[in-house]
Design a protein around this motif. Structure first.
Motif, mmCIF file in Angstrom:
data_model
loop_
_atom_site.group_PDB
_atom_site.id
_atom_site.type_symbol
_atom_site.label_atom_id
_atom_site.label_comp_id
_atom_site.label_asym_id
_atom_site.label_seq_id
_atom_site.Cartn_x
_atom_site.Cartn_y
_atom_site.Cartn_z
ATOM 1 N N GLN A 50 11.126 4.739 3.159
ATOM 2 C CA GLN A 50 12.066 3.782 3.738
ATOM 3 C C GLN A 50 12.023 3.767 5.264
ATOM 4 N N TRP A 51 11.531 4.811 5.848
ATOM 5 C CA TRP A 51 11.468 4.874 7.302
ATOM 6 C C TRP A 51 10.413 3.924 7.871
ATOM 7 N N LEU A 52 9.451 3.488 7.023
ATOM 8 C CA LEU A 52 8.415 2.563 7.481
ATOM 9 C C LEU A 52 8.982 1.146 7.565
ATOM 10 N N THR A 53 8.971 0.586 8.737
ATOM 11 C CA THR A 53 9.461 -0.776 8.924
ATOM 12 C C THR A 53 8.287 -1.749 8.908
ATOM 13 N N PHE A 54 8.601 -3.026 8.880
ATOM 14 C CA PHE A 54 7.566 -4.050 8.959
ATOM 15 C C PHE A 54 6.766 -3.892 10.254
ATOM 16 N N ASN A 55 7.447 -3.613 11.360
ATOM 17 C CA ASN A 55 6.752 -3.431 12.643
ATOM 18 C C ASN A 55 5.795 -2.250 12.600
ATOM 19 N N ASP A 56 6.191 -1.160 11.939
ATOM 20 C CA ASP A 56 5.300 -0.003 11.791
ATOM 21 C C ASP A 56 4.056 -0.379 10.999
ATOM 22 N N LEU A 57 4.261 -1.093 9.902
ATOM 23 C CA LEU A 57 3.139 -1.502 9.062
ATOM 24 C C LEU A 57 2.212 -2.459 9.805
ATOM 25 N N GLU A 58 2.797 -3.359 10.581
ATOM 26 C CA GLU A 58 1.976 -4.287 11.366
ATOM 27 C C GLU A 58 1.165 -3.534 12.414
ATOM 28 N N PHE A 59 1.763 -2.546 13.051
ATOM 29 C CA PHE A 59 1.057 -1.726 14.044
ATOM 30 C C PHE A 59 -0.118 -1.010 13.383
ATOM 31 N N MET A 60 0.118 -0.418 12.199
ATOM 32 C CA MET A 60 -0.953 0.289 11.484
ATOM 33 C C MET A 60 -2.035 -0.675 11.001
ATOM 34 N N ALA A 61 -1.637 -1.871 10.585
ATOM 35 C CA ALA A 61 -2.620 -2.869 10.144
ATOM 36 C C ALA A 61 -3.506 -3.299 11.315
ATOM 37 N N ASN A 62 -2.914 -3.428 12.505
ATOM 38 C CA ASN A 62 -3.705 -3.772 13.688
ATOM 39 C C ASN A 62 -4.690 -2.662 14.034
ATOM 40 N N ILE A 63 -4.275 -1.427 13.874
ATOM 41 C CA ILE A 63 -5.195 -0.310 14.099
ATOM 42 C C ILE A 63 -6.356 -0.408 13.111
ATOM 43 N N ALA A 64 -6.027 -0.561 11.830
ATOM 44 C CA ALA A 64 -7.063 -0.625 10.788
ATOM 45 C C ALA A 64 -8.012 -1.805 11.008
ATOM 46 N N LEU A 65 -7.488 -2.923 11.480
ATOM 47 C CA LEU A 65 -8.310 -4.113 11.706
ATOM 48 C C LEU A 65 -9.391 -3.866 12.745
ATOM 49 N N PHE A 66 -9.117 -3.023 13.729
ATOM 50 C CA PHE A 66 -10.071 -2.838 14.820
ATOM 51 C C PHE A 66 -10.947 -1.594 14.695
ATOM 52 N N VAL A 67 -10.750 -0.769 13.672
ATOM 53 C CA VAL A 67 -11.651 0.374 13.459
ATOM 54 C C VAL A 67 -13.095 -0.119 13.259
#
Length: 153
Positions: A50-67
């Motif tokens: 529950q601590w994971l917010t939409f903003n956290d997930l978006e930040f992680m998705a942006n990281i994954a997109l650029f690996v």
């Protein structure tokens, strides 16, 4: 560079086309239909996530997109010029954020430059680490075969 590695170049440009489509195409005003929002709703069901917010997930998705961007750029420019690969990735993400300012349905966010740069850095580091491990293994095999040859004399 592109002539020496035509398949790698094609794969890189194909991936960059996907990145451009994801980051520069018009975005729906309501993100509740998107997969990231649905994942946030799903994770919210469990107390442990529950601590994971939409903003956290978006930040992680942006990281994954650029690996993969970091990986592809190092493979194209060579491991000795890893810094150029990283610089190109940072310039790419800064360019994307600049262009997003002019797309009405998009939001330019400096945090995206940070997350994309972190992702590219991870891609560069992983690529350099794998290359170094392969080089060490190659040297060990060479030393073993040289040792076997000299002991056979």
């Amino acid at each position: 560079m592109f002539r020496r590695h035509p398949y790698l170049s094609a794969a890189t440009f194909s991936y960059l086309a996907v990145v451009a489509w994801l980051t520069l195409s018009p975005q729906a005003s309501d993100q509740r239909d998107g997969p990231l929002w649905q994942l946030a709703v799903f994770l919210d069901r469990f107390q442990a996530t529950q601590w994971l917010t939409f903003n956290d997930l978006e930040f992680m998705a942006n990281i994954a997109l650029f690996v993969p961007v970091g990986l592809f750029f190092v493979l194209l420019v060579g491991k000795r010029q890893w810094w150029l690969a990283l610089g190109l990735a940072v310039l790419l993400t800064a360019g994307i954020e600049w262009v997003q300012q002019f797309i009405p349905s998009r939001v330019s966010d400096p945090r995206d430059i940070v997350s994309n740069s972190v992702g590219a850095t991870i891609g560069v580091v992983v690529t350099l680490s794998v290359a170094a491990a392969r080089e060490r293994a190659r040297r060990r095999r060479r030393n073993r075969s040289a040792g076997n040859y000299s002991s056979a004399r």
